[in-house]
Motif scaffolding. Structure first.
Motif, PDB file in Angstrom:
ATOM      1  N   LEU A  30      77.979  80.739  35.959  1.00  0.00           N
ATOM      2  CA  LEU A  30      77.111  81.653  36.717  1.00  0.00           C
ATOM      3  C   LEU A  30      76.773  82.918  35.933  1.00  0.00           C
ATOM      4  CD1 LEU A  30      78.660  81.633  40.309  1.00  0.00           C
ATOM      5  CD2 LEU A  30      76.511  80.587  39.606  1.00  0.00           C
ATOM      6  N   THR A  31      77.704  83.349  35.074  1.00  0.00           N
ATOM      7  CA  THR A  31      77.556  84.658  34.420  1.00  0.00           C
ATOM      8  C   THR A  31      77.360  84.553  32.915  1.00  0.00           C
ATOM      9  OG1 THR A  31      79.987  84.827  34.330  1.00  0.00           O
ATOM     10  CG2 THR A  31      78.874  85.859  36.201  1.00  0.00           C
ATOM     11  N   LEU A  32      78.415  84.306  32.179  1.00  0.00           N
ATOM     12  CA  LEU A  32      78.372  84.358  30.718  1.00  0.00           C
ATOM     13  C   LEU A  32      77.363  83.382  30.126  1.00  0.00           C
ATOM     14  CD1 LEU A  32      82.217  84.588  29.998  1.00  0.00           C
ATOM     15  CD2 LEU A  32      80.576  86.446  30.387  1.00  0.00           C
ATOM     16  N   ALA A  33      77.325  82.173  30.663  1.00  0.00           N
ATOM     17  CA  ALA A  33      76.398  81.164  30.143  1.00  0.00           C
ATOM     18  C   ALA A  33      74.946  81.591  30.334  1.00  0.00           C
ATOM     19  CB  ALA A  33      76.643  79.822  30.820  1.00  0.00           C
ATOM     20  N   LYS A  34      74.708  82.463  31.318  1.00  0.00           N
ATOM     21  CA  LYS A  34      73.361  82.957  31.613  1.00  0.00           C
ATOM     22  C   LYS A  34      73.139  84.370  31.076  1.00  0.00           C
ATOM     23  CE  LYS A  34      72.177  79.347  34.072  1.00  0.00           C
ATOM     24  NZ  LYS A  34      71.119  78.426  33.604  1.00  0.00           N
ATOM     25  N   ASN A  35      74.021  84.792  30.170  1.00  0.00           N
ATOM     26  CA  ASN A  35      73.939  86.134  29.562  1.00  0.00           C
ATOM     27  C   ASN A  35      74.109  87.259  30.577  1.00  0.00           C
ATOM     28  OD1 ASN A  35      73.349  85.043  26.934  1.00  0.00           O
ATOM     29  ND2 ASN A  35      71.259  84.659  27.660  1.00  0.00           N
ATOM     30  N   ARG A  36      74.810  86.958  31.672  1.00  0.00           N
ATOM     31  CA  ARG A  36      75.074  87.968  32.700  1.00  0.00           C
ATOM     32  C   ARG A  36      76.497  88.479  32.535  1.00  0.00           C
ATOM     33  NH1 ARG A  36      72.652  83.719  36.122  1.00  0.00           N
ATOM     34  NH2 ARG A  36      70.472  84.268  36.497  1.00  0.00           N
ATOM     35  N   PRO A  37      76.712  89.786  32.501  1.00  0.00           N
ATOM     36  CA  PRO A  37      78.069  90.327  32.300  1.00  0.00           C
ATOM     37  C   PRO A  37      78.921  90.217  33.552  1.00  0.00           C
ATOM     38  CG  PRO A  37      76.527  92.115  32.674  1.00  0.00           C
ATOM     39  CD  PRO A  37      75.691  90.861  32.615  1.00  0.00           C
TER      40      PRO A  37
END
Length: 305
Positions: free
Chosen positions: A190-197
């Motif tokens: 949900l986060t890292l894979a989508k460049n979301r911190p």
């Protein structure tokens, strides 16, 4: 032949000594009783605090009707490859109302930890709805709700003592470790894979590792499992791929844990998980231990939302 001393001072001293011994025994017994009472009081206070935090995590800003709760439970319990399209349509209808977003995000996360198949389907659902731009220019609402749902579920797991009790059957069977694995994997997608911190105020990963180190082997196995599967998603990221500074700082802490784990022969699970992650993300021998584990460190979990 020497007779028994009739010195009154000697007899008085002997009597006083006996009284002092008896008084000390009485005092020790009273102190022990007080300590036991204080210990029980502290344990009850701790349980009450945990109960309150768990209750706070169950609260949402919207009242959920029993009918809706049952409908969503039924849908999620039957969410599989065969009825994926139908389930996706129901989810899209449900999330049109923003007030249900946080609640549904948590329900999805709660079910995600049950099986890897469900976690993969949930990740696919999130990705497809993300691409379809359900909220047009406000898609962050959807992703934020899902992320908050996972973090809420992680906080619940962290407050559940059975996940860290070495004598607990559930913990020793590997069930809780599987829960942490799937939650970490899902949060990473949900986060890292989508460049979301992952914001520090939401979940401080390094502090989590420190706290697990303090709690012992079982806690460390669960949190290392969670962190390794979370961090494995950095390979899919442009921003967080090694040698990103945030990623490297977490790998440094895990490397130190791994080194100390090897020297103390604590757990092969911990060593294997860390070495596997380092290999997967390409963090080789250039990552050196910096003694980042402090025995005096005390983790303060972020407040529940």
């Amino acid at each position: 032949m020497m007779g028994r001393s009739n010195n009154p001072n000697s007899m008085t001293n002997s009597t006083n000594s006996m009284q002092n011994i008896q008084n000390n025994k009485k005092l020790t017994a009273e102190e022990e009783k007080k300590n036991q009472k204080d210990k029980k009081k502290a344990e009850k206070a701790k349980k009450d605090r945990v109960k309150k935090k768990l209750e706070d995590l169950d609260e949402f800003n919207v009242e959920i009707e029993d009918k809706l709760d049952k409908q969503v439970n039924f849908m999620l319990n039957n969410f599989d490859q065969n009825n994926y399209a139908n389930s996706k349509k129901k989810v899209m209808d449900l999330i049109q109302e923003e007030k249900y977003l946080d609640w549904f995000g948590w329900k999805l996360a709660n079910n995600t930890k049950e099986t890897e198949e469900f976690m993969n389907l949930a990740s696919r659902l999130v990705e497809e709805l993300d691409e379809e731009e359900v909220y047009e220019d406000r898609d962050y609402l959807w992703i934020e709700a899902l992320t908050n749902g996972v973090i809420r579920e992680i906080k619940r797991a962290l407050l559940t003592e059975e996940n860290f009790d070495p004598e607990n059957e559930k913990c020793s069977s590997g069930k809780s470790r599987k829960d942490f694995k799937l939650l970490g994997q899902y949060l990473g997608l949900l986060t890292l894979a989508k460049n979301r911190p992952i914001l520090y105020d939401d979940l401080d990963v390094k502090s989590l590792l420190h706290e697990a180190y303090q709690k012992g082997k079982k806690a460390l196995e669960n949190i290392i499992t969670f962190t390794c599967h979370l961090m494995s998603s950095v390979n899919k990221s442009v921003v967080f791929k090694h040698p990103n500074a945030w990623t490297t700082s977490i790998i440094l802490v895990m490397t130190e844990i791994g080194n100390q784990n090897k020297s103390s022969h604590r757990s092969n699970i911990i060593t294997f998980a860390i070495e596997t992650l380092r290999h997967e993300i390409g963090a080789g021998e250039e990552i050196r231990s910096l003694s980042m584990i402090s025995t005096e460190y005390k983790y303060q979990p972020p407040s529940s939302r």
